[in-house]
Design an enzyme around this catalytic site. Structure first.
Site, PDB file in Angstrom:
ATOM      1  N   LYS A 131      60.862  45.362  33.355  1.00  0.00           N
ATOM      2  CA  LYS A 131      59.514  45.667  32.847  1.00  0.00           C
ATOM      3  C   LYS A 131      59.473  47.096  32.297  1.00  0.00           C
ATOM      4  O   LYS A 131      60.076  48.009  32.858  1.00  0.00           O
ATOM      5  CB  LYS A 131      58.469  45.485  33.960  1.00  0.00           C
ATOM      6  CG  LYS A 131      58.279  44.008  34.344  1.00  0.00           C
ATOM      7  CD  LYS A 131      57.100  43.802  35.239  1.00  0.00           C
ATOM      8  CE  LYS A 131      57.018  42.372  35.736  1.00  0.00           C
ATOM      9  NZ  LYS A 131      56.321  41.451  34.832  1.00  0.00           N
ATOM     10  N   HIS A 164      61.070  42.512  44.254  1.00  0.00           N
ATOM     11  CA  HIS A 164      60.402  43.216  43.148  1.00  0.00           C
ATOM     12  C   HIS A 164      59.814  44.567  43.602  1.00  0.00           C
ATOM     13  O   HIS A 164      60.062  45.600  42.982  1.00  0.00           O
ATOM     14  CB  HIS A 164      59.280  42.368  42.559  1.00  0.00           C
ATOM     15  CG  HIS A 164      59.723  41.022  42.073  1.00  0.00           C
ATOM     16  ND1 HIS A 164      60.964  40.796  41.534  1.00  0.00           N
ATOM     17  CD2 HIS A 164      59.090  39.826  42.038  1.00  0.00           C
ATOM     18  CE1 HIS A 164      61.072  39.518  41.188  1.00  0.00           C
ATOM     19  NE2 HIS A 164      59.941  38.909  41.485  1.00  0.00           N
ATOM     20  N   ARG A 182      44.538  40.170  39.035  1.00  0.00           N
ATOM     21  CA  ARG A 182      45.983  40.186  38.816  1.00  0.00           C
ATOM     22  C   ARG A 182      46.381  41.581  38.367  1.00  0.00           C
ATOM     23  O   ARG A 182      45.845  42.098  37.382  1.00  0.00           O
ATOM     24  CB  ARG A 182      46.354  39.174  37.723  1.00  0.00           C
ATOM     25  CG  ARG A 182      47.814  39.245  37.338  1.00  0.00           C
ATOM     26  CD  ARG A 182      48.223  38.214  36.308  1.00  0.00           C
ATOM     27  NE  ARG A 182      49.621  38.423  35.961  1.00  0.00           N
ATOM     28  CZ  ARG A 182      50.029  39.024  34.844  1.00  0.00           C
ATOM     29  NH1 ARG A 182      49.155  39.428  33.947  1.00  0.00           N
ATOM     30  NH2 ARG A 182      51.319  39.198  34.613  1.00  0.00           N
ATOM     31  N   LYS A 183      47.271  42.210  39.104  1.00  0.00           N
ATOM     32  CA  LYS A 183      47.788  43.513  38.662  1.00  0.00           C
ATOM     33  C   LYS A 183      49.044  43.870  39.453  1.00  0.00           C
ATOM     34  O   LYS A 183      49.283  43.334  40.541  1.00  0.00           O
ATOM     35  CB  LYS A 183      46.737  44.608  38.820  1.00  0.00           C
ATOM     36  CG  LYS A 183      46.514  45.080  40.248  1.00  0.00           C
ATOM     37  CD  LYS A 183      45.675  46.356  40.302  1.00  0.00           C
ATOM     38  CE  LYS A 183      45.503  46.816  41.743  1.00  0.00           C
ATOM     39  NZ  LYS A 183      44.553  47.869  41.945  1.00  0.00           N
ATOM     40  N   TYR A 215      47.824  56.704  34.321  1.00  0.00           N
ATOM     41  CA  TYR A 215      46.708  57.641  34.289  1.00  0.00           C
ATOM     42  C   TYR A 215      46.709  58.508  35.527  1.00  0.00           C
ATOM     43  O   TYR A 215      47.183  58.120  36.583  1.00  0.00           O
ATOM     44  CB  TYR A 215      45.357  56.947  34.071  1.00  0.00           C
ATOM     45  CG  TYR A 215      45.019  55.807  34.994  1.00  0.00           C
ATOM     46  CD1 TYR A 215      45.426  54.511  34.715  1.00  0.00           C
ATOM     47  CD2 TYR A 215      44.253  56.029  36.141  1.00  0.00           C
ATOM     48  CE1 TYR A 215      45.090  53.461  35.553  1.00  0.00           C
ATOM     49  CE2 TYR A 215      43.908  54.983  36.979  1.00  0.00           C
ATOM     50  CZ  TYR A 215      44.327  53.701  36.687  1.00  0.00           C
ATOM     51  OH  TYR A 215      44.005  52.667  37.509  1.00  0.00           O
ATOM     52  N   LYS A 243      44.274  60.716  37.883  1.00  0.00           N
ATOM     53  CA  LYS A 243      42.867  60.953  38.217  1.00  0.00           C
ATOM     54  C   LYS A 243      42.710  62.417  38.652  1.00  0.00           C
ATOM     55  O   LYS A 243      43.356  62.867  39.592  1.00  0.00           O
ATOM     56  CB  LYS A 243      42.436  59.980  39.299  1.00  0.00           C
ATOM     57  CG  LYS A 243      42.324  58.563  38.741  1.00  0.00           C
ATOM     58  CD  LYS A 243      42.273  57.489  39.784  1.00  0.00           C
ATOM     59  CE  LYS A 243      41.019  57.504  40.579  1.00  0.00           C
ATOM     60  NZ  LYS A 243      40.931  56.265  41.424  1.00  0.00           N
TER      61      LYS A 243
HETATM   62  N1  LIG Z   1      44.177  53.551  31.335  1.00  0.00           N
HETATM   63  C1  LIG Z   1      43.461  52.769  32.091  1.00  0.00           C
HETATM   64  O1  LIG Z   1      43.553  51.560  31.968  1.00  0.00           O
HETATM   65  C2  LIG Z   1      42.549  53.346  33.093  1.00  0.00           C
HETATM   66  C3  LIG Z   1      41.756  52.493  33.812  1.00  0.00           C
HETATM   67  N2  LIG Z   1      40.897  52.940  34.733  1.00  0.00           N
HETATM   68  C4  LIG Z   1      40.041  51.954  35.390  1.00  0.00           C
HETATM   69  O2  LIG Z   1      39.060  52.588  36.155  1.00  0.00           O
HETATM   70  C5  LIG Z   1      38.769  51.838  37.325  1.00  0.00           C
HETATM   71  C6  LIG Z   1      38.980  52.656  38.572  1.00  0.00           C
HETATM   72  O3  LIG Z   1      40.339  53.098  38.599  1.00  0.00           O
HETATM   73  P1  LIG Z   1      41.160  53.213  39.911  1.00  0.00           P
HETATM   74  O4  LIG Z   1      40.362  53.979  40.882  1.00  0.00           O
HETATM   75  O5  LIG Z   1      42.494  53.721  39.596  1.00  0.00           O
HETATM   76  O6  LIG Z   1      41.429  51.692  40.336  1.00  0.00           O
HETATM   77  P2  LIG Z   1      40.721  50.673  41.311  1.00  0.00           P
HETATM   78  O7  LIG Z   1      39.282  50.942  41.435  1.00  0.00           O
HETATM   79  O8  LIG Z   1      41.181  49.330  40.852  1.00  0.00           O
HETATM   80  O9  LIG Z   1      41.435  50.904  42.684  1.00  0.00           O
HETATM   81  C7  LIG Z   1      41.369  52.089  43.361  1.00  0.00           C
HETATM   82  C8  LIG Z   1      42.030  51.952  44.677  1.00  0.00           C
HETATM   83  O10 LIG Z   1      41.098  51.488  45.597  1.00  0.00           O
HETATM   84  C9  LIG Z   1      41.608  50.404  46.340  1.00  0.00           C
HETATM   85  N3  LIG Z   1      40.479  49.590  46.682  1.00  0.00           N
HETATM   86  C10 LIG Z   1      39.684  48.892  45.859  1.00  0.00           C
HETATM   87  N4  LIG Z   1      38.710  48.284  46.578  1.00  0.00           N
HETATM   88  C11 LIG Z   1      38.920  48.645  47.875  1.00  0.00           C
HETATM   89  C12 LIG Z   1      38.253  48.344  49.091  1.00  0.00           C
HETATM   90  N5  LIG Z   1      37.174  47.553  49.127  1.00  0.00           N
HETATM   91  N6  LIG Z   1      38.733  48.895  50.230  1.00  0.00           N
HETATM   92  C13 LIG Z   1      39.817  49.691  50.199  1.00  0.00           C
HETATM   93  N7  LIG Z   1      40.498  49.990  49.081  1.00  0.00           N
HETATM   94  C14 LIG Z   1      40.046  49.469  47.929  1.00  0.00           C
HETATM   95  C15 LIG Z   1      42.598  49.761  45.422  1.00  0.00           C
HETATM   96  O11 LIG Z   1      43.495  49.028  46.193  1.00  0.00           O
HETATM   97  P3  LIG Z   1      44.155  47.672  45.646  1.00  0.00           P
HETATM   98  O12 LIG Z   1      45.260  48.133  44.812  1.00  0.00           O
HETATM   99  O13 LIG Z   1      44.583  46.964  46.845  1.00  0.00           O
HETATM  100  O14 LIG Z   1      43.118  46.937  44.858  1.00  0.00           O
HETATM  101  C16 LIG Z   1      43.185  50.993  44.750  1.00  0.00           C
HETATM  102  O15 LIG Z   1      44.180  51.556  45.544  1.00  0.00           O
HETATM  103  C17 LIG Z   1      39.691  50.648  37.329  1.00  0.00           C
HETATM  104  O16 LIG Z   1      38.992  49.564  36.797  1.00  0.00           O
HETATM  105  C18 LIG Z   1      40.797  51.097  36.393  1.00  0.00           C
HETATM  106  O17 LIG Z   1      41.429  49.971  35.798  1.00  0.00           O
HETATM  107  C19 LIG Z   1      40.860  54.244  35.052  1.00  0.00           C
HETATM  108  C20 LIG Z   1      41.650  55.150  34.378  1.00  0.00           C
HETATM  109  C21 LIG Z   1      42.513  54.783  33.316  1.00  0.00           C
HETATM  110  O1  LIG Z   2      59.446  36.262  41.011  1.00  0.00           O
HETATM  111  C1  LIG Z   2      58.269  35.945  40.986  1.00  0.00           C
HETATM  112  O2  LIG Z   2      57.430  36.613  40.162  1.00  0.00           O
HETATM  113  C2  LIG Z   2      56.224  36.011  39.722  1.00  0.00           C
HETATM  114  C3  LIG Z   2      55.382  37.133  39.129  1.00  0.00           C
HETATM  115  O3  LIG Z   2      56.035  37.694  38.033  1.00  0.00           O
HETATM  116  P1  LIG Z   2      55.218  38.526  36.964  1.00  0.00           P
HETATM  117  O4  LIG Z   2      56.251  39.057  36.040  1.00  0.00           O
HETATM  118  O5  LIG Z   2      54.261  37.573  36.325  1.00  0.00           O
HETATM  119  O6  LIG Z   2      54.493  39.586  37.703  1.00  0.00           O
HETATM  120  C4  LIG Z   2      55.493  35.317  40.860  1.00  0.00           C
HETATM  121  O7  LIG Z   2      54.383  34.587  40.355  1.00  0.00           O
HETATM  122  C5  LIG Z   2      56.436  34.360  41.563  1.00  0.00           C
HETATM  123  O8  LIG Z   2      55.797  33.824  42.733  1.00  0.00           O
HETATM  124  C6  LIG Z   2      57.708  35.045  41.988  1.00  0.00           C
HETATM  125  O9  LIG Z   2      58.650  34.080  42.442  1.00  0.00           O
END
Ligand SMILES: NC(=O)C1=CN([C@@H]2O[C@H](COP(=O)(O)OP(=O)(O)OC[C@H]3O[C@@H](n4cnc5c(N)ncnc54)[C@H](OP(=O)(O)O)[C@@H]3O)[C@@H](O)[C@H]2O)C=CC1
Ligand SMILES: O=C1O[C@H](COP(=O)(O)O)[C@@H](O)[C@H](O)[C@H]1O
Length: 507
Positions: free
Chosen positions: A207, A265, A356-357, A393, A395
Site C-alpha cells: 500500500k 498486516h 471502514r478505515k 495530517y 493535528k
Molecule cells: N486529510 C484529511 O482527510 C483529514 C481529515 N480529518 C477528519 O476530521 C475528523 C476528525 O479527525 P480525527 O480526530 O483524526 O479522527 P477521528 O475523529 O476519526 O478519530 C479520532 C480518534 O478518536 C477515537 N475515537 C473516536 N470515537 C471514539 C470514542 N467514542 N471513544 C474513544 N475513542 C474514540 C478514534 O479511534 P478509532 O480509530 O478506534 O475510531 C481515533 O483514535 C475525521 O473525520 C477526519 O477524517 C481531519 C484532518 C485531515
Molecule cells: O487479508 C485480508 O485483508 C482484507 C482487507 O484488505 P484491504 O486491502 O481491503 O484493507 C480483509 O477484508 C480480509 O479479511 C483479510 O483476509
C-alpha cells in the site's frame, strides 16, 4: 495505454531503480503461472494486477506469457471470459492482454498436470530464444495445498539449470496458524526452495502509505528527534471494516481477526513505525531491523487485550454455535528498548464496525509548562491514513483566527486526492508482483520475521482457542466493545473531543 508515460519510459525507471538496489536488469522470457486461477483471489486481485502491469508497459507481449492452472475443466477462452469482467481498460489492450493467457488443468498433488504445465511453458520458452528464462509461480491457493504444490513445482516445473534465469514462488497468507504450524510450513517449503526464491506476500506492504513510512521517518529531519518515548505518548494502528465475514464465516472462524489482520498486516505496519533506521534500503537490511524490533516486543498481557464478536456472526451456518472466535480485537504491544520503553502500541482491528478505515495515529505527549491550557484542545497527533482516501495530517493547536487570543485545534493536511490529483495510486498487488519480477524482497516477509511475529501472538491465540479469554458481544455497525475504548484510555490515549473537519476529499 494509460498512465501518462510510455512503456519504454516506465521500463527505464524500473531499470534505474533496479540499479540502485544492485538488482540485475533482465530481459527474455517471463512465464507467470497463476495456480488457483479459477478462484476468487486470482480473478479479483492477481489477474487485474497483471493487467495493470501490462497496461503500463511493465510486462509486454513477446516477452511475457501467463498461465492459469487449476483443477476446473476450462478452455483458454473459458478462463479469459471468467476474468474479463474484473478488468477495466481499453478494449483493444484488454484483448491483447487476454491473448497472453493460456489455461492448463490439473490436480495439485499429482505429477501429470504439472508435467503438462512444464511442457506448455517450455514450448513457449523454446519459441523465444533470447535472454533468460524466468518462471514466476503465484500460489492463489489455500495454504493446505502449498506443500504439495511446491513439491510439484520443484519436481516438474523449475527453470532448467542449463538456462540462465530463475524460478520464484509467491505464497499468500495465512502462513500457518501458530508458531509450530508456521515453522512446519516454513521447513517444508525451505526444503524445496531457497529463501531468495520465496516471496511471502502481505498485501499491506504494497500500500502506498505503508511504503511511505520508511521515507517519512528517515528522510525528514523533523521526525528524527521526535520519534521516541520522550515525545510520543502512544501509537494506535487501526483497521476497521464496515462489513462482516459475509460468506467467509467458515474460513474466518478457523482464524479470527488476530490471525487474519493483526498478526500480519498490522504487525508489518508496526515494524515500519517502530524499527530502527536500516543500514541501507537493501531488503536484507530492512528486514534485519524488522526482526529486531519484533524480538524486542514483551509478552502480551491478557489485561491489555479486549476481544469482541459481533452479534449475528454465528447466524452463518458454517460458523459453530459455540464459536469464541474474535471478529474484533484490541491488543497492546510494548517494546522493550531504548526508544520505546513505556510507549503502548495499540493494535486494533474489527469487522462489522461503524466505518471502514486503516490508519496509524501517533499521539504526542502534553506540552510541559503549558500556558495556553492546551489540554482542553487536545494533543498533537500525526495521522497516516492508509485507506480510504490516503492522507497524512498533523493535528496542531493554533491561534483561532480573529481578534481574540484564543486557541483551537487545526491541521496540516496532506490529502493525496488534492495534492496528487492526476496520479493513480497503484494497487498493492501490482507493486508486489513487479517487485517479485525485479527480485526485490524488501516488501516480503522473511522466514525469521514470520517466526518472530508468531512468537508474539501464539500464547494469546492459544488462550483464546482454549476459551481462557472470551470475546465480548458488540452490535454490528458500532465501534466494537466499549471495553476497547476503555483500554485505550487506560494505557494513555486521550481522545480529542469536538474536533471534526471534513476535507473536500472526504466530503
Ligand atoms: N486529510 C484529511 O482527510 C483529514 C481529515 N480529518 C477528519 O476530521 C475528523 C476528525 O479527525 P480525527 O480526530 O483524526 O479522527 P477521528 O475523529 O476519526 O478519530 C479520532 C480518534 O478518536 C477515537 N475515537 C473516536 N470515537 C471514539 C470514542 N467514542 N471513544 C474513544 N475513542 C474514540 C478514534 O479511534 P478509532 O480509530 O478506534 O475510531 C481515533 O483514535 C475525521 O473525520 C477526519 O477524517 C481531519 C484532518 C485531515
Ligand atoms: O487479508 C485480508 O485483508 C482484507 C482487507 O484488505 P484491504 O486491502 O481491503 O484493507 C480483509 O477484508 C480480509 O479479511 C483479510 O483476509
Amino acid at each position: 495505454m494509460s498512465g501518462g508515460s510510455t512503456p519504454s519510459s516506465r521500463r527505464n525507471s524500473f531499470n534505474s531503480l533496479s540499479r540502485d538496489l544492485d538488482l540485475p536488469s533482465e530481459q527474455g522470457c517471463l512465464s507467470i503461472v497463476v495456480l488457483g486461477a479459477s478462484g476468487d483471489l486470482a480473478k479479483k486481485k492477481t489477474f487485474p494486477a497483471l493487467y495493470h502491469l501490462f497496461d503500463q508497459g511493465f510486462i509486454q507481449s513477446g516477452e511475457v506469457h501467463i498461465f492459469g492452472y487449476a483443477r476446473s475443466n476450462l478452455s483458454d477462452d473459458g478462463l479469459r471470459e471468467r476474468i474479463r469482467g474484473y478488468l477495466k481498460g481499453d478494449p483493444e489492450d484488454l484483448s491483447e492482454f487476454l491473448q497472453l493467457i493460456k489455461y492448463v488443468s490439473g490436480s495439485y498433488d499429482t505429477g501429470e498436470g504439472f508435467q503438462k504445465l512444464n511442457k506448455t511453458i517450455s514450448q513457449y520458452e523454446a519459441s523465444n530464444k533470447s535472454g533468460s528464462y524466468r518462471r514466476l509461480f503465484y500460489l492463489a491457493l489455500p495454504p493446505s495445498v502449498y506443500p504439495s504444490v511446491c513439491k510439484m513445482i520443484r519436481t516438474y516445473c523449475m527453470n532448467p539449470s542449463s538456462h540462465p534465469g530463475w524460478t520464484r514462488v509467491i505464497v499468500e497468507k495465512p502462513f500457518g496458524k501458530d508458531l509450530d504450524s508456521a515453522e512446519e510450513l516454513s521447513a517444508q517449503l525451505g526444503e524445496l526452495f531457497e529463501e531468495h526464491q520465496l516471496y511471502r506476500i502481505d498485501h499491506y506492504l504494497g500500500k502506498e502509505l505503508v511504503q511511505n513510512l520508511l521515507v517519512l521517518r528517515f528522510a525528514n529531519r523533523l521526525f528524527l528527534p521526535l520519534w521516541n518515548r520522550d515525545n510520543i505518548d502512544n501509537i494506535q494502528i487501526v483497521f476497521r471494516e464496515d462489513f462482516g465475514t459475509e460468506g467467509r464465516g467458515g474460513y474466518f472462524d478457523q482464524y479470527g481477526i488476530i490471525r487474519d489482520i493483526i498478526q500480519n498486516h498490522l504487525l508489518q505496519v508496526f515494524c515500519l513505525v517502530a524499527m530502527e533506521k536500516p543500514v541501507s534500503l537493501k531488503p536484507e537490511h530492512i528486514r534485519d531491523e524488522k526482526v529486531k524490533v519484533l524480538q524486542s516486543v514483551n509478552p502480551i498481557k491478557p489485561e491489555e487485550v479486549v476481544l469482541g464478536q459481533y452479534d449475528g456472526y454465528k447466524d452463518d451456518p458454517t460458523v459453530p454455535d459455540d464459536s469464541n472466535t474474535p471478529t474484533f480485537a484490541s491488543v497492546v504491544l510494548r517494546v522493550h528498548n531504548e526508544r520505546w520503553e513505556g510507549v503502548p502500541f495499540i493494535l486494533k482491528a474489527g469487522k462489522a464496525l461503524s466505518s471502514r478505515k486503516a490508519e496509524v495515529r501517533v499521539q504526542f505527549k502534553d506540552v510541559p509548562g503549558d500556558i495556553f491550557r492546551n489540554k482542553r484542545q487536545g494533543r498533537n497527533e500525526f495521522v497516516i491514513r492508509l485507506q480510504p482516501s490516503e492522507a497524512m495530517y498533523m493535528k496542531l493547536t493554533v491561534k483561532k483566527p480573529g481578534l481574540e487570543m484564543a486557541t483551537e485545534q487545526s491541521e496540516l493536511d496532506l490529502s493525496y486526492g488534492m495534492r496528487y490529483q492526476n496520479i493513480k495510486i497503484p494497487e498493492a498487488y501490482e507493486r508486489l508482483i513487479l517487485d517479485t519480477i525485479r527480485g526485490d524482497q524488501q516488501h516480503f516477509v522473511r522466514r525469521d520475521e514470520l517466526k518472530a511475529a508468531w512468537q508474539i501472538f501464539t500464547p494469546l491465540l492459544h488462550d483464546i482457542d482454549d476459551g481462557k479469554l472470551k470475546a465480548l458481544p458488540y452490535e454490528p455497525g458500532s465501534r466494537g466493545p466499549k471495553e476497547a475504548d476503555e483500554l485505550s484510555a487506560r494505557v494513555g490515549y486521550v481522545q480529542t473531543h469536538g474536533y471534526i473537519w471534513i476535507p473536500p476529499t472526504l466530503a
